[in-house]
Design an enzyme around this catalytic site. Structure first.
Site: not given
Ligand code: UDP
Ligand code: MG
Length: 139
Positions: A11, A51, A114, A117, A128
């Site tokens: 990212k 997203y 974070n 992805h 994706e």
């Molecule tokens: N995210 C965020 N706040 C949250 C949860 C998710 O900003 O409380 C962002 C974070 O960058 C995350 C992305 O949204 O990686 C997608 O969320 P997901 O729950 O799908 O997490 P991931 O699959 O990336 O672990």
């Molecule tokens: Mg996710």
């Protein structure tokens, strides 16, 4: 069904901080083969579509802003049990909860920014990957 491919993005924060090389090294050292890879930048429309499942969540506007603010490294990776093994390698969404040695524990700043992805299912890995790459870009 266990398929052998997943999709990842390093990212904008990971690119900005110069962590691309270290993260790719960790991925390949963990047994993933690079099928496709490029430096690219998502438009607002791209991030909103990628997203879309999160569009009602309070963090959605910040997520779109973050994911479009600079280049990312997009990649398709191959390994037995790729989706699950890659989620294990990257660690929990929130780096505070991520296991020691995981990519998010090492390189993520917060639950929002974070670093990386990883697809959450074989079906989403295929969707994706096709979002970012044409067949001619996959090896
Ligand atoms: N995210 C965020 N706040 C949250 C949860 C998710 O900003 O409380 C962002 C974070 O960058 C995350 C992305 O949204 O990686 C997608 O969320 P997901 O729950 O799908 O997490 P991931 O699959 O990336 O672990
Ligand atoms: Mg996710």
């Amino acid at each position: 069904m266990v398929t052998n491919r997943t999709f990842t993005m390093l990212k904008p924060d990971a690119v900005e901080k110069g962590h691309v090389g270290a993260i790719i090294e960790k991925i390949t050292a963990s047994g993933f083969r690079i099928v496709a890879m490029k430096l690219t930048q998502m438009t607002t429309a791209d991030a909103e579509e990628f997203y879309a499942i999160h569009k009602e969540r309070p963090f959605f506007p910040d997520l779109v802003e973050y994911m479009t603010r600079g280049p990312i490294v997009a990649a398709i990776l191959e390994k037995d049990n790729a989706v699950e093994d890659f989620r294990t390698l990257i660690g929990a969404t929130n780096p505070a909860e991520a296991a020691e040695g995981t990519i998010r524990k090492l390189y993520a700043a917060s639950i929002g920014e974070n670093a990386v992805h990883g697809s959450d299912s074989d079906e989403n890995a295929a969707i994706e990957g096709a979002f970012h790459f044409s067949g001619r870009e996959m090896f």
